[in-house]
Design a protein around this motif. Structure first.
Motif, PDB file in Angstrom:
ATOM      1  N   ALA A  40      -0.927  -2.229 -74.328  1.00 19.25           N
ATOM      2  CA  ALA A  40      -0.506  -0.930 -73.789  1.00 19.25           C
ATOM      3  C   ALA A  40       0.105  -0.109 -74.913  1.00 19.25           C
ATOM      4  CB  ALA A  40       0.512  -1.133 -72.670  1.00 19.25           C
ATOM      5  N   ASP A  41       0.303   1.182 -74.633  1.00 26.14           N
ATOM      6  CA  ASP A  41       1.031   2.012 -75.585  1.00 26.14           C
ATOM      7  C   ASP A  41       2.376   1.372 -75.863  1.00 26.14           C
ATOM      8  OD1 ASP A  41      -0.916   3.969 -75.952  1.00 26.14           O
ATOM      9  OD2 ASP A  41      -0.213   5.146 -74.253  1.00 26.14           O
ATOM     10  N   GLY A  42       2.853   1.487 -77.081  1.00 23.40           N
ATOM     11  CA  GLY A  42       4.039   0.762 -77.507  1.00 23.40           C
ATOM     12  C   GLY A  42       5.362   1.488 -77.361  1.00 23.40           C
ATOM     13  N   LEU A  43       5.332   2.715 -76.867  1.00 29.51           N
ATOM     14  CA  LEU A  43       6.567   3.471 -76.714  1.00 29.51           C
ATOM     15  C   LEU A  43       6.830   3.763 -75.245  1.00 29.51           C
ATOM     16  CD1 LEU A  43       6.095   6.043 -79.614  1.00 29.51           C
ATOM     17  CD2 LEU A  43       7.459   3.954 -79.640  1.00 29.51           C
ATOM     18  N   CYS A  44       8.081   3.601 -74.836  1.00 26.37           N
ATOM     19  CA  CYS A  44       8.475   3.914 -73.465  1.00 26.37           C
ATOM     20  C   CYS A  44       8.189   5.393 -73.198  1.00 26.37           C
ATOM     21  CB  CYS A  44       9.956   3.607 -73.257  1.00 26.37           C
ATOM     22  SG  CYS A  44      10.535   3.967 -71.591  1.00 26.37           S
ATOM     23  N   THR A  45       7.685   5.692 -72.018  1.00 29.51           N
ATOM     24  CA  THR A  45       7.356   7.076 -71.670  1.00 29.51           C
ATOM     25  C   THR A  45       8.599   7.894 -71.325  1.00 29.51           C
ATOM     26  OG1 THR A  45       6.976   6.455 -69.356  1.00 29.51           O
ATOM     27  CG2 THR A  45       5.068   6.457 -70.841  1.00 29.51           C
ATOM     28  N   HIS A  46       9.745   7.259 -71.268  1.00 25.26           N
ATOM     29  CA  HIS A  46      10.982   7.976 -70.964  1.00 25.26           C
ATOM     30  C   HIS A  46      11.577   8.623 -72.207  1.00 25.26           C
ATOM     31  CE1 HIS A  46      15.509   7.898 -70.114  1.00 25.26           C
ATOM     32  NE2 HIS A  46      15.031   8.858 -69.355  1.00 25.26           N
ATOM     33  N   GLU A  47      11.743   7.832 -73.297  1.00 25.17           N
ATOM     34  CA  GLU A  47      12.343   8.397 -74.510  1.00 25.17           C
ATOM     35  C   GLU A  47      11.761   7.839 -75.805  1.00 25.17           C
ATOM     36  OE1 GLU A  47      16.556   8.571 -74.835  1.00 25.17           O
ATOM     37  OE2 GLU A  47      16.771   9.830 -73.066  1.00 25.17           O
ATOM     38  N   ASP A  48      10.505   7.438 -75.787  1.00 28.76           N
ATOM     39  CA  ASP A  48       9.823   6.970 -77.003  1.00 28.76           C
ATOM     40  C   ASP A  48      10.545   5.830 -77.716  1.00 28.76           C
ATOM     41  OD1 ASP A  48       7.652   8.652 -76.697  1.00 28.76           O
ATOM     42  OD2 ASP A  48       8.535  10.253 -77.901  1.00 28.76           O
ATOM     43  N   ILE A  49      11.088   4.899 -76.959  1.00 21.89           N
ATOM     44  CA  ILE A  49      11.721   3.705 -77.513  1.00 21.89           C
ATOM     45  C   ILE A  49      10.649   2.625 -77.652  1.00 21.89           C
ATOM     46  CG2 ILE A  49      13.462   1.903 -77.090  1.00 21.89           C
ATOM     47  CD1 ILE A  49      14.572   4.770 -77.663  1.00 21.89           C
ATOM     48  N   HIS A  50      10.684   1.858 -78.742  1.00 19.64           N
ATOM     49  CA  HIS A  50       9.701   0.801 -78.957  1.00 19.64           C
ATOM     50  C   HIS A  50       9.858  -0.309 -77.917  1.00 19.64           C
ATOM     51  CE1 HIS A  50       7.742   2.057 -82.669  1.00 19.64           C
ATOM     52  NE2 HIS A  50       8.914   2.586 -82.994  1.00 19.64           N
ATOM     53  N   LEU A  51       8.813  -0.545 -77.169  1.00 18.08           N
ATOM     54  CA  LEU A  51       8.836  -1.578 -76.131  1.00 18.08           C
ATOM     55  C   LEU A  51       8.731  -2.988 -76.692  1.00 18.08           C
ATOM     56  CD1 LEU A  51       6.625   0.186 -73.461  1.00 18.08           C
ATOM     57  CD2 LEU A  51       9.104  -0.196 -73.378  1.00 18.08           C
ATOM     58  N   CYS A  52       8.353  -3.127 -77.957  1.00 24.76           N
ATOM     59  CA  CYS A  52       8.235  -4.463 -78.553  1.00 24.76           C
ATOM     60  C   CYS A  52       9.578  -5.180 -78.597  1.00 24.76           C
ATOM     61  CB  CYS A  52       7.619  -4.396 -79.940  1.00 24.76           C
ATOM     62  SG  CYS A  52       8.579  -3.427 -81.118  1.00 24.76           S
ATOM     63  N   ASP A  53      10.672  -4.443 -78.425  1.00 24.42           N
ATOM     64  CA  ASP A  53      12.001  -5.045 -78.390  1.00 24.42           C
ATOM     65  C   ASP A  53      12.444  -5.364 -76.960  1.00 24.42           C
ATOM     66  OD1 ASP A  53      12.270  -4.829 -81.173  1.00 24.42           O
ATOM     67  OD2 ASP A  53      12.971  -2.754 -80.996  1.00 24.42           O
ATOM     68  N   GLY A  54      11.554  -5.126 -75.998  1.00 24.75           N
ATOM     69  CA  GLY A  54      11.887  -5.343 -74.596  1.00 24.75           C
ATOM     70  C   GLY A  54      11.662  -6.775 -74.149  1.00 24.75           C
ATOM     71  N   MET A  55      12.102  -7.050 -72.924  1.00 19.24           N
ATOM     72  CA  MET A  55      11.985  -8.381 -72.345  1.00 19.24           C
ATOM     73  C   MET A  55      10.762  -8.442 -71.430  1.00 19.24           C
ATOM     74  SD  MET A  55      14.731 -10.509 -70.057  1.00 19.24           S
ATOM     75  CE  MET A  55      15.992 -10.163 -71.258  1.00 19.24           C
ATOM     76  N   VAL A  56       9.976  -9.513 -71.580  1.00 16.17           N
ATOM     77  CA  VAL A  56       8.798  -9.732 -70.749  1.00 16.17           C
ATOM     78  C   VAL A  56       9.147 -10.772 -69.688  1.00 16.17           C
ATOM     79  CG1 VAL A  56       6.405 -10.548 -70.721  1.00 16.17           C
ATOM     80  CG2 VAL A  56       7.239  -9.191 -72.663  1.00 16.17           C
ATOM     81  N   ILE A  57       8.948 -10.403 -68.417  1.00 19.70           N
ATOM     82  CA  ILE A  57       9.225 -11.308 -67.311  1.00 19.70           C
ATOM     83  C   ILE A  57       8.173 -11.103 -66.233  1.00 19.70           C
ATOM     84  CG2 ILE A  57      10.852 -11.984 -65.497  1.00 19.70           C
ATOM     85  CD1 ILE A  57      13.094 -10.872 -67.248  1.00 19.70           C
ATOM     86  N   GLU A  58       7.473 -12.167 -65.886  1.00 22.38           N
ATOM     87  CA  GLU A  58       6.526 -12.181 -64.768  1.00 22.38           C
ATOM     88  C   GLU A  58       5.609 -10.959 -64.733  1.00 22.38           C
ATOM     89  OE1 GLU A  58       8.852 -12.839 -61.234  1.00 22.38           O
ATOM     90  OE2 GLU A  58       9.393 -14.855 -61.870  1.00 22.38           O
ATOM     91  N   GLY A  59       4.939 -10.696 -65.839  1.00 24.32           N
ATOM     92  CA  GLY A  59       3.953  -9.620 -65.886  1.00 24.32           C
ATOM     93  C   GLY A  59       4.521  -8.228 -66.037  1.00 24.32           C
ATOM     94  N   THR A  60       5.802  -8.127 -66.414  1.00 25.03           N
ATOM     95  CA  THR A  60       6.406  -6.823 -66.646  1.00 25.03           C
ATOM     96  C   THR A  60       7.092  -6.818 -68.005  1.00 25.03           C
ATOM     97  OG1 THR A  60       8.545  -7.385 -65.651  1.00 25.03           O
ATOM     98  CG2 THR A  60       6.854  -6.454 -64.174  1.00 25.03           C
ATOM     99  N   ASN A  71       4.641  -2.541 -65.399  1.00 26.96           N
ATOM    100  CA  ASN A  71       3.695  -3.623 -65.162  1.00 26.96           C
ATOM    101  C   ASN A  71       2.765  -3.672 -66.373  1.00 26.96           C
ATOM    102  OD1 ASN A  71       1.121  -4.828 -64.341  1.00 26.96           O
ATOM    103  ND2 ASN A  71       2.029  -4.893 -62.305  1.00 26.96           N
ATOM    104  N   VAL A  72       2.638  -4.828 -67.029  1.00 33.85           N
ATOM    105  CA  VAL A  72       1.821  -4.893 -68.246  1.00 33.85           C
ATOM    106  C   VAL A  72       0.328  -4.917 -67.951  1.00 33.85           C
ATOM    107  CG1 VAL A  72       3.634  -5.960 -69.622  1.00 33.85           C
ATOM    108  CG2 VAL A  72       1.961  -7.407 -68.472  1.00 33.85           C
ATOM    109  N   THR A  73      -0.063  -5.253 -66.740  1.00 27.10           N
ATOM    110  CA  THR A  73      -1.493  -5.332 -66.431  1.00 27.10           C
ATOM    111  C   THR A  73      -2.117  -3.966 -66.205  1.00 27.10           C
ATOM    112  OG1 THR A  73      -1.187  -5.628 -64.045  1.00 27.10           O
ATOM    113  CG2 THR A  73      -1.213  -7.621 -65.417  1.00 27.10           C
ATOM    114  N   ASN A  74      -1.325  -3.016 -65.699  1.00 32.72           N
ATOM    115  CA  ASN A  74      -1.888  -1.698 -65.406  1.00 32.72           C
ATOM    116  C   ASN A  74      -1.040  -0.533 -65.931  1.00 32.72           C
ATOM    117  OD1 ASN A  74       0.255  -1.541 -63.600  1.00 32.72           O
ATOM    118  ND2 ASN A  74      -0.995  -2.079 -61.834  1.00 32.72           N
ATOM    119  N   GLY A  75       0.097  -0.835 -66.545  1.00 28.41           N
ATOM    120  CA  GLY A  75       0.941   0.184 -67.143  1.00 28.41           C
ATOM    121  C   GLY A  75       1.829   0.952 -66.182  1.00 28.41           C
ATOM    122  N   GLU A  76       1.773   0.625 -64.890  1.00 26.65           N
ATOM    123  CA  GLU A  76       2.528   1.393 -63.908  1.00 26.65           C
ATOM    124  C   GLU A  76       4.039   1.175 -64.034  1.00 26.65           C
ATOM    125  OE1 GLU A  76       1.043   0.678 -59.974  1.00 26.65           O
ATOM    126  OE2 GLU A  76      -0.903   1.579 -60.453  1.00 26.65           O
TER     127      GLU A  76
END
Length: 102
Positions: A40-60, A71-76
């Protein structure tokens, strides 16, 4: 566009994420707990923060700054404050390598 060789499948532990840069753009590649790989795109759509520093839990993935959850499967967006979904990209694994179709 041809599939892009992004990384080795073993570069990403289960339920984790890595950053993948291509050209001028940043993406994330997520491995879920069932060995599924998602891009998916690597920046949060809220404030362009890098999501690679985020936590992955149960498909999110959770944004590390304001806790938006995608949701990592569809980006919602599953949890605000983000309002816009992430764009996702087809991903496949061949010969131990993760490929993305950007």
């Amino acid at each position: 566009m041809p599939w892009i060789n992004a990384c080795s499948a073993t570069d990403i532990p289960a339920e984790d994420v890595i950053r993948f840069d291509h050209g001028t753009r940043t993406f994330i590649i997520v491995r879920d707990d069932k060995d599924g790989y998602w891009c998916a795109d690597g920046l949060c759509t809220h404030e362009d923060i890098h999501l690679c520093d985020g936590m992955v839990i149960e498909g999110t993935i959770e944004c590390p700054k304001h806790s938006s959850i995608f949701n990592v499967t569809n980006g919602e967006v599953e949890t605000p404050p983000a309002c816009n979904n992430l764009r996702t990209y087809p991903t496949k694994v061949e010969d131990g390598r993760v490929f993305v179709d950007l």
